[in-house]
Design an enzyme around this catalytic site. Structure first.
Site, PDB file in Angstrom:
ATOM      1  N   GLU A  91       8.103  44.476  25.146  1.00 25.86           N
ATOM      2  CA  GLU A  91       7.594  43.399  25.992  1.00 25.86           C
ATOM      3  C   GLU A  91       6.604  43.943  27.021  1.00 25.86           C
ATOM      4  OE1 GLU A  91       9.419  40.011  29.077  1.00 25.86           O
ATOM      5  OE2 GLU A  91      10.751  41.278  27.871  1.00 25.86           O
ATOM      6  N   GLY A 150      14.013  36.717  34.810  1.00 21.37           N
ATOM      7  CA  GLY A 150      15.312  36.435  35.386  1.00 21.37           C
ATOM      8  C   GLY A 150      16.334  37.517  35.127  1.00 21.37           C
ATOM      9  N   SER A 165      15.422  40.867  33.447  1.00 20.29           N
ATOM     10  CA  SER A 165      14.942  42.241  33.340  1.00 20.29           C
ATOM     11  C   SER A 165      13.585  42.396  34.019  1.00 20.29           C
ATOM     12  CB  SER A 165      14.836  42.660  31.865  1.00 20.29           C
ATOM     13  OG  SER A 165      13.825  41.903  31.210  1.00 20.29           O
ATOM     14  N   ALA A 166      13.181  43.642  34.167  1.00 20.81           N
ATOM     15  CA  ALA A 166      11.866  43.976  34.725  1.00 20.81           C
ATOM     16  C   ALA A 166      11.265  45.086  33.878  1.00 20.81           C
ATOM     17  CB  ALA A 166      11.991  44.410  36.181  1.00 20.81           C
TER      18      ALA A 166
END
Length: 720
Positions: free
Chosen positions: A150, A187, A189-190
């Protein structure tokens, strides 16, 4: 419009909902032809141009992950409305060639593996049965993607929109660096993704991903990118961890009130964030009550970063995760999703700020979070345009702001700087400064939502990769496929050494019609069209150069012949040459003057004898000594009157007795001598056009003198 288009559909299955994205780009062959017309290296070395529109997106709630225990309902109850929306905008004849992807992120990652598998299988089965979209490989098109993937897709999208791929020279940040870093926070993960500087890239080569794209001319471009994810460090998951810490600190029995400095003063909620409407309901369950002390909030959220976790190899950022050292002199990050919403939502919605200024932002947060909740609620209720999520956003804003500040500055290490405090050692090129100064992209960090009107989403990065994979390679084989994988030594130089974990773009390419492949170049049966970049540039440059040269000559000729005296002068010379050639049996021989004579007649006038022809007929052989442009045409109206009266008795034979006579007499005359004036005047009369009644083009003088015909050889300034 006659253009060939390709389409792609991606469903971003996040933790809070699923968002549909439709993208469109030109057929690769069509795009390359247009790049050839431009004839520039930049056009040929660019990636496919991906387009989208606001109406092509749609989000529905809740997320796919909520169907973990009822997988059979995910199609009709969740996906169908998104499919119907896509069918409104994609031409029916394009559906079968349009790939559809559903890629789930953090929300699905938190589900047990058995539920993930059941959901992905059900989704693929439903889409195959109920749509005609292209879905050849379920494992590739419907999947739960890793956080690293991602982040990499987001990195591609960011640099694609900012121009770091197509125009590296205009995005030099110093030290040979021209790409931008990417930060994303949802919301659950980062993610972080960036290309380290050359020193760190060499030092941490095994920690990087090899990314390969393909430009319009079939050339591969490669980047080494570091990307990692922090699962559980998105804002919602961080809030849950924070509330758990409050429970441990203050207890959580039915009557407990847990003071929370990260909520506005006086705001009461349940442990899961539901608003407490009255005192009775507050006594029936544990209550969180806001104290509005933002400095204390920052202190209590800091431990959630996990900075005390063991770190095998420094530097470590969040939760003991090793990351190559970030050189903020050249690594300029953009942040999307919560980085944008948390800085520009509640606190910056009316500010109009483009750049992130830490000091200004923190002051706004403190001012807001120190207010009483009743005052904040009344402000929301008083708005004309009401947002159904406005109350929820205001309720969560203070915690999100504290979490973002901690992650950004204490976790990742972004300097606490404003645009006005740019460190003097930052080395950027003038071109990069001009391109980025209005957007703030020279800051160590800049939150963004859209670039050039297109939303910055990791889904765009996936589609750029897919479209890039549809371009035929120059070599004619796929030994250097489009995709990404581990950065194994020698991959970029070896034709067949593909990493075992390499993830292909999912697209296939077809040779362009009429092309054949030879060596490292792609050739075409039509010489006007070749995929080799150098050849394309040569052909494009030569064709464009030839056109502009021709256009310049036409303009020059039009400018030169705009005056009649110049046309007459050229005609005299050409006509004299034709006649001499005719006598000598040269060009156009024969009595008729040949085709060359006809050509001059078409260019300069009709076949009948014109005034120009009579002028040229004077004393053949004298034309070389007597320039038509040398005739004095500077006489005023009084001179014309004298000439018209016929006062001079000088014969034509004495005036034009031959070339030698003219050469001997004319230079000896003074412009102020009476006889000289007559000679010049009579010479003009000799060159006059016949009266209009005899086929001339003359007109009467404005003076009251007898009619005289003006010479076509007079300059415009003399015709007054």
């Amino acid at each position: 419009m006659g253009k060939k288009w390709r389409y792609g559909v991606i469903l971003d299955a996040g933790s809070s909902g699923t968002r549909l994205h439709i993208y469109r780009w030109q057929d690769p062959e069509k795009a390359l032809k247009e790049a050839l017309k431009k004839g520039t290296t930049e056009a040929l070395a660019s990636l496919p141009k991906i387009m989208t529109e606001k109406k092509w997106t749609k989000k529905i709630r809740p997320g796919v992950s909520t169907f973990g225990e009822k997988a059979s309902a995910v199609g009709p109850d969740h996906l169908q409305s998104l499919v119907d929306h896509a069918l409104q905008y994609i031409p029916p004849e394009k559906i079968k060639d349009t790939p559809i992807f559903l890629m789930a992120t953090a929300g699905m990652r938190l589900l047990p593996q058995v539920q993930q598998t059941a959901l992905t299988h059900e989704i693929c089965s439903y889409l195959r049965k109920n749509t005609d979209f292209s879905l050849p490989d379920c494992d590739l098109h419907i999947q739960v993607i890793k956080g690293e993937t991602e982040g990499l897709y987001g990195w591609i999208a960011s640099n694609y929109l900012l121009g770091g791929f197509d125009n590296p020279s205009r995005h030099q940040h110093g030290k040979g660096h021209h790409t931008y870093g990417f930060l994303d926070m949802g919301g659950a993960s980062a993610q972080i993704a960036f290309a380290p500087n050359s020193t760190e890239a060499e030092k941490h080569a095994n920690d990087l991903k090899l990314l390969r794209l393909r430009t319009l001319n079939g050339s591969p471009i490669e980047y080494n990118v570091f990307t990692t994810t922090w699962l559980g460090f998105g804002v919602n998951q961080a809030r849950e961890s924070y509330v758990e810490n409050l429970e441990e600190l203050y207890g959580a029995d039915a009557s407990a009130e847990l003071p929370d400095p990260c909520l506005p003063k006086g705001l009461r909620t349940t442990l899961d964030g539901t608003l407490m409407q009255d005192a009775k309901s507050a006594k029936s369950k544990p209550t969180i009550i806001g104290t509005g002390a933002f400095d204390e909030c920052l202190k209590q959220t800091y431990p959630l970063l996990g900075k005390d976790k063991p770190c095998d190899d420094k530097p470590c950022l969040i939760n003991g995760q090793h990351v190559p050292a970030i050189d903020f002199d050249v690594n300029h990050f953009i942040g999307v999703s919560e980085y944008w919403h948390t800085t520009h939502g509640v606190f910056g919605e009316n500010s109009g700020d483009k750049a992130y200024d830490f000091a200004t932002y923190q002051k706004r947060v403190k001012d807001f979070c120190g207010q009483d909740w009743t005052a904040i609620k009344s402000q929301i209720d008083g708005r004309k345009a009401k947002n159904q999520y406005a109350v929820k956003d205001a309720q969560e804003a203070c915690f999100k702001a504290s979490w973002l500040i901690n992650v950004l500055h204490d976790g990742i290490g972004v300097p606490r700087l404003g645009m006005e405090n740019m460190p003097p050692k930052v080395n950027v090129s003038k071109g990069a400064l001009e391109n980025a100064k209005d957007k703030g992209f020279l800051e160590p960090f800049q939150p963004v939502d859209k670039i050039e009107g297109i939303e910055v989403s990791w889904t765009l990065g996936k589609m750029v990769l897919y479209a890039s994979g549809q371009i035929p390679p120059q070599s004619g084989d796929d030994s250097l496929p489009v995709g990404f994988g581990s950065n194994l030594v020698g991959v970029s130089s070896s034709k067949h050494n593909i990493p075992p974990d390499f993830q292909f773009a999912g697209s296939s390419w077809k040779p362009f019609a009429g092309h054949h492949y030879k060596g490292n170049a792609t050739e075409h049966e039509d010489d006007d069209w070749n995929l080799d970049a150098d050849e394309l540039l040569k052909k494009g440059a030569s064709s464009s150069t030839g056109f502009f040269v021709f256009l310049g000559l036409v303009i020059l000729l039009m400018y030169w012949f705009r005056k009649r005296d110049r046309r007459a002068r050229l005609y005299t010379r050409v006509n004299s040459f034709v006649k001499r050639s005719k006598r000598q049996g040269g060009v156009g021989g024969g009595k008729s003057g040949g085709p060359f004579s006809n050509f001059t007649s078409k260019i300069f006038g009709s076949g009948r004898q014109s005034a120009y022809e009579r002028v040229a007929a004077m004393e053949e052989g004298a034309a070389d000594q007597f320039e038509l442009g040398d005739v004095d045409s500077s006489l005023d109206d009084s001179d014309s009157s004298d000439a018209a009266s016929g006062s001079s008795g000088i014969s034509s034979s004495s005036r034009f007795g031959g070339a030698g006579a003219r050469q001997q007499s004319l230079p000896s005359l003074s412009a102020l001598d009476r006889s000289g004036l007559v000679v010049r005047t009579e010479s003009r009369e000799r060159l006059m056009l016949p009266p209009f009644s005899q086929g001339g083009v003359g007109r009467r003088s404005r003076a009251g003198s007898p009619t005289r015909m003006k010479s076509p050889l007079m300059s415009p300034l003399d015709e007054r």
